[in-house]
Design a protein around this motif. Structure first.
Motif, mmCIF file in Angstrom:
data_model
loop_
_atom_site.group_PDB
_atom_site.id
_atom_site.type_symbol
_atom_site.label_atom_id
_atom_site.label_comp_id
_atom_site.label_asym_id
_atom_site.label_seq_id
_atom_site.Cartn_x
_atom_site.Cartn_y
_atom_site.Cartn_z
ATOM 1 N N ASP A 1 1.036 -1.110 -0.046
ATOM 2 C CA ASP A 1 0.007 0.021 -0.069
ATOM 3 C C ASP A 1 0.869 1.309 0.150
ATOM 4 O O ASP A 1 1.679 1.544 1.014
ATOM 5 C CB ASP A 1 -0.945 -0.026 1.177
ATOM 6 C CG ASP A 1 -1.961 0.973 1.107
ATOM 7 O OD1 ASP A 1 -1.875 2.011 0.414
ATOM 8 O OD2 ASP A 1 -3.306 0.766 1.738
ATOM 9 N N PRO B 1 4.188 7.416 2.324
ATOM 10 C CA PRO B 1 3.125 8.382 2.540
ATOM 11 C C PRO B 1 3.140 9.572 1.960
ATOM 12 O O PRO B 1 4.158 10.115 1.916
ATOM 13 C CB PRO B 1 3.109 8.480 4.351
ATOM 14 C CG PRO B 1 4.037 7.259 4.608
ATOM 15 C CD PRO B 1 5.058 6.973 3.494
ATOM 16 N N TYR B 2 2.283 10.066 1.637
ATOM 17 C CA TYR B 2 2.169 11.350 0.941
ATOM 18 C C TYR B 2 0.831 12.109 1.490
ATOM 19 O O TYR B 2 -0.132 11.514 2.010
ATOM 20 C CB TYR B 2 1.763 11.343 -0.500
ATOM 21 C CG TYR B 2 0.926 10.384 -0.981
ATOM 22 C CD1 TYR B 2 0.894 9.125 -1.211
ATOM 23 C CD2 TYR B 2 -0.493 10.891 -1.269
ATOM 24 C CE1 TYR B 2 -0.127 8.273 -1.430
ATOM 25 C CE2 TYR B 2 -1.368 9.960 -1.594
ATOM 26 C CZ TYR B 2 -1.353 8.758 -1.950
ATOM 27 O OH TYR B 2 -2.254 7.871 -2.263
ATOM 28 N N TYR C 1 -1.075 11.009 4.930
ATOM 29 C CA TYR C 1 -1.603 9.548 5.513
ATOM 30 C C TYR C 1 -0.778 8.940 6.537
ATOM 31 O O TYR C 1 -1.330 8.179 7.233
ATOM 32 C CB TYR C 1 -1.511 8.675 4.031
ATOM 33 C CG TYR C 1 -2.722 8.582 3.211
ATOM 34 C CD1 TYR C 1 -3.648 8.264 3.628
ATOM 35 C CD2 TYR C 1 -2.464 9.250 1.978
ATOM 36 C CE1 TYR C 1 -4.836 8.484 2.843
ATOM 37 C CE2 TYR C 1 -3.544 9.243 1.124
ATOM 38 C CZ TYR C 1 -5.007 8.728 1.590
ATOM 39 O OH TYR C 1 -5.847 8.723 0.733
ATOM 40 N N ASP C 2 0.258 9.474 6.724
ATOM 41 C CA ASP C 2 1.315 8.855 7.871
ATOM 42 C C ASP C 2 0.627 9.393 9.362
ATOM 43 O O ASP C 2 1.043 8.875 10.306
ATOM 44 C CB ASP C 2 2.813 8.947 7.979
ATOM 45 C CG ASP C 2 3.060 10.568 7.410
ATOM 46 O OD1 ASP C 2 2.167 11.367 7.049
ATOM 47 O OD2 ASP C 2 4.008 11.071 7.833
ATOM 48 N N GLN C 3 -0.335 10.564 9.241
ATOM 49 C CA GLN C 3 -0.722 10.916 10.517
ATOM 50 C C GLN C 3 -2.183 10.435 10.750
ATOM 51 O O GLN C 3 -2.909 10.669 11.777
ATOM 52 C CB GLN C 3 -0.923 12.382 10.419
ATOM 53 C CG GLN C 3 0.499 13.117 10.484
ATOM 54 C CD GLN C 3 0.592 14.605 9.862
ATOM 55 O OE1 GLN C 3 -0.276 15.113 10.314
ATOM 56 N NE2 GLN C 3 1.333 15.064 8.994
ATOM 57 N N GLU D 1 -3.402 -1.486 6.568
ATOM 58 C CA GLU D 1 -3.061 -2.059 5.344
ATOM 59 C C GLU D 1 -3.845 -3.588 5.350
ATOM 60 O O GLU D 1 -3.499 -4.276 6.125
ATOM 61 C CB GLU D 1 -1.698 -2.109 5.064
ATOM 62 C CG GLU D 1 -1.456 -2.563 3.564
ATOM 63 C CD GLU D 1 0.003 -2.798 3.264
ATOM 64 O OE1 GLU D 1 0.838 -2.730 4.229
ATOM 65 O OE2 GLU D 1 0.311 -2.948 2.011
ATOM 66 N N ARG E 1 0.167 4.160 0.520
ATOM 67 C CA ARG E 1 -0.204 5.266 1.505
ATOM 68 C C ARG E 1 0.657 4.829 2.729
ATOM 69 O O ARG E 1 0.865 5.733 3.491
ATOM 70 C CB ARG E 1 -1.672 5.036 1.794
ATOM 71 C CG ARG E 1 -2.473 5.498 0.534
ATOM 72 C CD ARG E 1 -4.130 5.151 0.960
ATOM 73 N NE ARG E 1 -4.425 3.698 0.996
ATOM 74 C CZ ARG E 1 -5.540 3.252 1.391
ATOM 75 N NH1 ARG E 1 -6.393 4.069 1.603
ATOM 76 N NH2 ARG E 1 -5.538 2.013 1.390
ATOM 77 N N LYS E 2 1.089 3.518 2.747
ATOM 78 C CA LYS E 2 1.856 3.046 4.081
ATOM 79 C C LYS E 2 3.261 3.186 3.590
ATOM 80 O O LYS E 2 4.062 3.571 4.469
ATOM 81 C CB LYS E 2 1.493 1.630 4.362
ATOM 82 C CG LYS E 2 0.285 1.600 5.251
ATOM 83 C CD LYS E 2 0.199 2.117 6.550
ATOM 84 C CE LYS E 2 -1.167 1.760 7.234
ATOM 85 N NZ LYS E 2 -0.936 2.418 8.690
#
Length: 372
Positions: A235, A241-242, A245-247, A252, A237-238
């Motif tokens: 994923d 991250p952009y 998403y890391d916050q 996943e 997003r994991k």
């Protein structure tokens, strides 16, 4: 299915054509299939029926314009495709979208993912003979499309995300309507499970069918739910991250069945995760501008730039080569659907011809993303 004039190979195998116009290909895709009785020996995809030279056209458009053509590729992930283009340009000119724009981009991306997965759920039921889920899924999907249309002015090819932020601020009713929609969607997940997930006949059509090993998922470049159902953690997003998403707290979804059933369960679980992400953000959209300041004519410095995002079908990449002008010297899109399609001959080999529809449904292809 249409039977070719020369439908018997020299070796005695029966050859049939699926598509290019066939309901279960969900687009203009032609599969040439070699059969021994009902068993699939080989599949050869033939592409090009809706090729539009998208990448070459992009090389003649400005950095504000080129992203909108990506709405016409995977049209069920158009917000996310536009987002990838905007992020690639922002990376090149070293700016960031405003905090408000980032939050709205994530919300729109997850609403898009949710709407896409609901359409997939509607279609897989229809493909395998269950008509009712189609109407139930569209009941919720229409809620999301109405919200997106109210803010963006379009229901499918929105063209809303631009370098520096978003085209305009969200509608005053956006938060209220999103919260109401999430409450309704959450209350219907059990109904989805009752209609399809728990149906024994439906399970028998998917379990043990269309196995994709982790090694093959990697070697074919598969991504998204197709790869994650084979145990591959991928994923974007994991991993990279952009937008923030890391916050956010979300899981996943990775499973290890590798078959059609695993791919089904990954997408069902991802719908719940998208609802969770939306609920975390919807009351916490920062105040402020919805666009960062950019020049009227954007020029990228000389060099190569690449940006990845996680669409509803997997890893979508935008590769730009700039010669310092106001249009890309070279533009290349890394499409999740092309890689996932390339694995279908491997997945389907040895399966029965009747199982090919289930395999196609769980890979969830959007053909214009392949033929671009």
């Amino acid at each position: 299915m249409l039977i070719e004039e020369n439908h018997i190979a020299e070796s005695g195998e029966f050859i049939i054509n699926m598509g290019p116009q066939h309901p279960s290909t969900h687009g203009v895709l032609h599969l040439k299939i070699w059969l021994d009785g009902e068993t699939i020996l080989k599949i050869e995809p033939n592409l090009g029926y809706i090729h539009r030279s998208v990448e070459k056209i992009c090389e003649n458009l400005s950095y504000r314009q080129f992203s909108f053509l990506t709405s016409r590729m995977d049209y069920l992930s158009s917000h996310i495709n536009n987002e990838a283009c905007a992020l690639a340009v922002e990376k090149a000119i070293q700016i960031e979208a405003t905090p408000r724009a980032k939050a709205v981009r994530i919300l729109l991306a997850e609403l898009t993912r949710l709407a896409s997965h609901q359409l997939w759920w509607a279609a897989i039921g229809l493909d395998l003979g269950a008509v009712t889920p189609f109407f139930y899924a569209f009941r919720e999907r229409e809620l999301l499309n109405d919200i997106i249309e109210q803010t963006c002015g379009a229901r499918l090819t929105q063209n809303f995300i631009i370098p520096g932020g978003i085209m305009q601020d969200i509608h005053p009713d956006f938060q209220k309507r999103v919260k109401e929609a999430m409450q309704q969607i959450k209350s219907k997940f059990d109904e989805y499970d009752q209609l399809l997930t728990g149906n024994v006949i439906f399970q028998q059509r998917l379990k043990g069918v269309g196995y994709l090993s982790p090694e093959n998922a990697i070697s074919y470049g598969c991504s998204g739910p197709t790869a994650r159902a084979s145990g591959i953690s991928c994923d974007v997003r994991k991993k990279v991250p952009y937008e923030g998403y890391d916050q956010l707290q979300f899981n996943e979804i990775v499973r290890h069945e590798g078959d059609c059933w695993g791919r089904y369960l990954v997408r069902i679980a991802e719908m719940r995760e998208s609802v969770s992400i939306i609920e975390q953000l919807i009351d916490n959209i920062p105040d402020g501008d919805f666009q960062a300041k950019t020049k009227a004519v954007i020029k990228l410095p000389k060099g190569e730039f690449y940006q990845r995002v996680e669409t509803a079908r997997g890893d979508f990449g935008v590769y730009l080569v700039s010669d310092g002008g106001n249009t890309p010297y070279r533009c290349k899109f890394r499409s999740p659907n092309l890689s996932n399609l390339s694995a279908i001959p491997e997945i389907a080999q040895g399966s029965k011809i009747g199982d090919l529809v289930a395999i196609m449904a769980t890979v969830d292809l959007v053909i214009p993303d392949i033929d671009r």
